[in-house]
Enzyme design. Structure first.
Site, PDB file in Angstrom:
ATOM      1  N   HIS A 222      -0.300   1.505 -12.148  1.00  0.00           N
ATOM      2  CA  HIS A 222       0.994   1.305 -11.497  1.00  0.00           C
ATOM      3  C   HIS A 222       2.062   1.420 -12.582  1.00  0.00           C
ATOM      4  CE1 HIS A 222      -1.674  -1.069  -8.779  1.00  0.00           C
ATOM      5  NE2 HIS A 222      -0.862  -0.626  -7.834  1.00  0.00           N
TER       6      HIS A 222
ATOM      7  N   ASP B 162       2.192  -1.798 -14.398  1.00  0.00           N
ATOM      8  CA  ASP B 162       1.011  -2.087 -15.222  1.00  0.00           C
ATOM      9  C   ASP B 162       1.215  -1.548 -16.631  1.00  0.00           C
ATOM     10  OD1 ASP B 162      -0.315  -3.039 -12.960  1.00  0.00           O
ATOM     11  OD2 ASP B 162      -1.263  -1.108 -12.554  1.00  0.00           O
TER      12      ASP B 162
ATOM     13  N   MET C 284      -4.589   9.242 -12.010  1.00  0.00           N
ATOM     14  CA  MET C 284      -3.695   8.937 -10.886  1.00  0.00           C
ATOM     15  C   MET C 284      -2.634   7.946 -11.359  1.00  0.00           C
ATOM     16  SD  MET C 284      -3.189   6.133  -8.650  1.00  0.00           S
ATOM     17  CE  MET C 284      -4.676   5.272  -8.152  1.00  0.00           C
TER      18      MET C 284
ATOM     19  N   GLU D 272      -2.449   5.570   1.004  1.00  0.00           N
ATOM     20  CA  GLU D 272      -3.589   4.649   1.011  1.00  0.00           C
ATOM     21  C   GLU D 272      -3.425   3.674   2.178  1.00  0.00           C
ATOM     22  OE1 GLU D 272      -5.346   1.071  -1.773  1.00  0.00           O
ATOM     23  OE2 GLU D 272      -4.527   2.852  -2.763  1.00  0.00           O
TER      24      GLU D 272
ATOM     25  N   LYS E 175      -4.159   0.655   4.976  1.00  0.00           N
ATOM     26  CA  LYS E 175      -4.770  -0.672   4.997  1.00  0.00           C
ATOM     27  C   LYS E 175      -4.273  -1.395   6.246  1.00  0.00           C
ATOM     28  CE  LYS E 175      -5.364  -4.862   2.191  1.00  0.00           C
ATOM     29  NZ  LYS E 175      -4.948  -5.583   0.969  1.00  0.00           N
TER      30      LYS E 175
ATOM     31  N   GLU F  22      -9.824   3.613   0.993  1.00  0.00           N
ATOM     32  CA  GLU F  22     -10.524   2.582   0.218  1.00  0.00           C
ATOM     33  C   GLU F  22     -11.590   1.918   1.076  1.00  0.00           C
ATOM     34  OE1 GLU F  22      -9.451  -1.766  -1.587  1.00  0.00           O
ATOM     35  OE2 GLU F  22      -8.215  -0.095  -2.290  1.00  0.00           O
TER      36      GLU F  22
ATOM     37  N   HIS G 239     -10.623  -1.419   2.764  1.00  0.00           N
ATOM     38  CA  HIS G 239      -9.562  -1.424   3.755  1.00  0.00           C
ATOM     39  C   HIS G 239     -10.061  -1.050   5.149  1.00  0.00           C
ATOM     40  CE1 HIS G 239      -6.271  -0.868   0.438  1.00  0.00           C
ATOM     41  NE2 HIS G 239      -6.958  -1.987   0.323  1.00  0.00           N
TER      42      HIS G 239
ATOM     43  N   ASP H 226     -10.914   5.419  -3.332  1.00  0.00           N
ATOM     44  CA  ASP H 226     -11.071   4.117  -3.977  1.00  0.00           C
ATOM     45  C   ASP H 226     -12.410   3.512  -3.558  1.00  0.00           C
ATOM     46  OD1 ASP H 226      -8.729   4.186  -5.365  1.00  0.00           O
ATOM     47  OD2 ASP H 226      -7.628   2.818  -4.061  1.00  0.00           O
TER      48      ASP H 226
ATOM     49  N   ASP I 286      -9.090  -8.913   1.769  1.00  0.00           N
ATOM     50  CA  ASP I 286      -9.400  -7.777   0.891  1.00  0.00           C
ATOM     51  C   ASP I 286     -10.089  -8.304  -0.376  1.00  0.00           C
ATOM     52  OD1 ASP I 286      -9.487  -5.354  -0.367  1.00  0.00           O
ATOM     53  OD2 ASP I 286      -7.331  -5.173  -0.670  1.00  0.00           O
TER      54      ASP I 286
ATOM     55  N   ASP J 228     -12.200  -6.559  -2.694  1.00  0.00           N
ATOM     56  CA  ASP J 228     -12.303  -5.681  -3.869  1.00  0.00           C
ATOM     57  C   ASP J 228     -13.558  -5.984  -4.687  1.00  0.00           C
ATOM     58  OD1 ASP J 228     -10.053  -4.229  -3.304  1.00  0.00           O
ATOM     59  OD2 ASP J 228      -8.721  -5.384  -4.589  1.00  0.00           O
TER      60      ASP J 228
ATOM     61  N   ASP K 145     -11.512   0.860  -7.410  1.00  0.00           N
ATOM     62  CA  ASP K 145     -10.385  -0.059  -7.204  1.00  0.00           C
ATOM     63  C   ASP K 145     -10.962  -1.423  -6.831  1.00  0.00           C
ATOM     64  OD1 ASP K 145      -8.061  -1.359  -6.729  1.00  0.00           O
ATOM     65  OD2 ASP K 145      -7.303   0.028  -5.227  1.00  0.00           O
TER      66      ASP K 145
END
Length: 388
Positions: free
Chosen positions: A56, A59, A90, A183, A185, A219, A222, A247, A257, A259, A289
């Site tokens: 991101h 990030d 990405m 993406e 969700k 993902e 999701h 993802d 979620d 992950d 992810d």
């Protein structure tokens, strides 16, 4: 199963800075791990033979960091990429953490916030392009509602489309070699999210100024949250040539979620997903992810990374063995599996329609057929469990 499952660069495995580097925060607790400097993160990925890293904007370049601080981070990040051979797979934009986005970004009811969100994406696209990111991902984390009457959904979708069309124009104007991927969700952090599933996202893309520039980044967690088959959704995305990025993680149905590490929960679903990606020759990033358990620390977070890749490679080997198994091939023949690739009636013509109407079918007789799906399903289980 004699493979050590050591990843190779050509496997195109990738991790985001926010994945292994997640601090262990959750809605009920603060950080349990220290942050990892982006350049150090990249070097460690290089040691593990990982192909790609994603980020991101915030990030990589923390919110309110000075230009001098950003220049140093980018310089160190570039050197780490060059030294390790890791590529940027990405980039994406954080449009969900800061309180300014509490009512949405592109679909906020405040037009100034919508403008700020679009500006933030333009800057993030510049950074992504600077590091050669081929894809810009858009997760609409705050694009949604809790109070259904707070936004007229047709207006919200129009503002969403306006923003995406603006980015299409910007990328073309700048000459960036970059595509975009939505993406989807269904919920969380919003009660209901706009473009909640793979199907919603792909339908929306067809309304854009240049649909060829936009695909999806589905993902595992999701679609699974909503009780949908991720495998079937990805298959349709591949069929429509819209799988630009993926993802990989894991999830228990009906939960928040999570992950989780890829391959840690839905083993049969993951088996068929990996088989699909390998069989169709998907050439994009295989991006994990997900994040280590909150109680992991030190080497444990890197074990998580290694095991994510190991699980994918192990499932890929099992999928190859499954397809090569004479029993599976025979079961496919008995089930009629292979006949599905044959045309049924071909293209329409008045002659073919008239001929079809003259054919005689005995529905009761046709209904007597069995398809022996039990055998096929157990053969998959046999391979997954190592019984074959």
């Amino acid at each position: 199963m004699g493979n050590s499952f050591t990843p190779k660069r050509e496997d195109k495995f990738a991790f985001g800075l926010w994945t292994i580097g997640h601090l262990g925060t959750d809605p009920f607790g603060t950080a349990t791990r220290p942050p990892i400097y982006p350049a150090d993160f990249v070097r460690k990925l290089g040691e593990l033979n990982v192909w790609g890293v994603s980020f991101h904007d915030d990030d990589l370049l923390p919110y309110k960091s000075t230009l001098a601080e950003q220049d140093k981070i980018k310089k160190d990040f570039r050197k780490a990429l060059d030294d390790s051979g890791v590529v940027v797979s990405m980039s994406t934009t954080n449009l969900f953490t800061h309180p300014v986005f509490k009512d949405g970004a592109f679909t906020s009811n405040d037009p100034q916030i919508r403008k700020y969100a679009i500006q933030k994406v333009l800057n993030a696209l510049d950074v992504g392009a600077e590091f050669g990111a081929p894809t810009a991902v858009f997760w609409g984390g705050r694009e949604g509602v809790e109070a259904a009457g707070s936004k007229y959904p047709l207006d919200a979708l129009e503002r969403y489309r306006e923003a995406m069309n603006f980015f299409i124009g910007y990328i073309k104007d700048k000459g960036y070699k970059m595509r975009m991927a939505l993406e989807p969700k269904p919920n969380e952090p919003r009660g209901d999210t706009f473009l909640p599933t793979i199907g919603h996202a792909m339908a929306f893309i067809e309304t854009l100024d240049d649909p060829s520039m936009v695909g999806i980044n589905p993902e595992v967690a999701h679609e699974t949250m909503a009780g949908l088959s991720f495998y079937q959704g990805v298959a349709q995305a591949i069929w429509q040539e819209k799988l630009f990025h993926i993802d990989l993680n894991d999830q228990k149905i009906g939960r928040y979620d999570q992950d989780l590490r890829f391959g840690s929960e839905g083993i049969k679903d993951n088996f068929f997903l990996v088989r699909l990606l390998e069989k169709t020759g998907y050439a994009g990033p295989k991006h994990f992810d997900s994040r280590p358990y909150r109680n992991e620390h030190g080497d444990g977070i890197w074990e998580f990374a290694k095991n994510s890749m190991k699980n994918y490679l192990a499932l890929a080997e099992k999928a190859r063995a499954y397809d090569a198994d004479p029993e599976v091939q025979a079961a496919h023949k008995v089930s009629g599996h292979d006949s599905l690739s044959q045309k049924t009636v071909g293209g329409y013509s008045s002659d073919s329609a008239n001929k079809l109407k003259q054919e005689v079918f005995d529905a009761d007789k046709l209904a007597e057929r069995g398809y022996f799906n039990e055998r096929l399903d157990q053969l998959a289980i046999d391979h997954i469990l190592g019984l074959k």
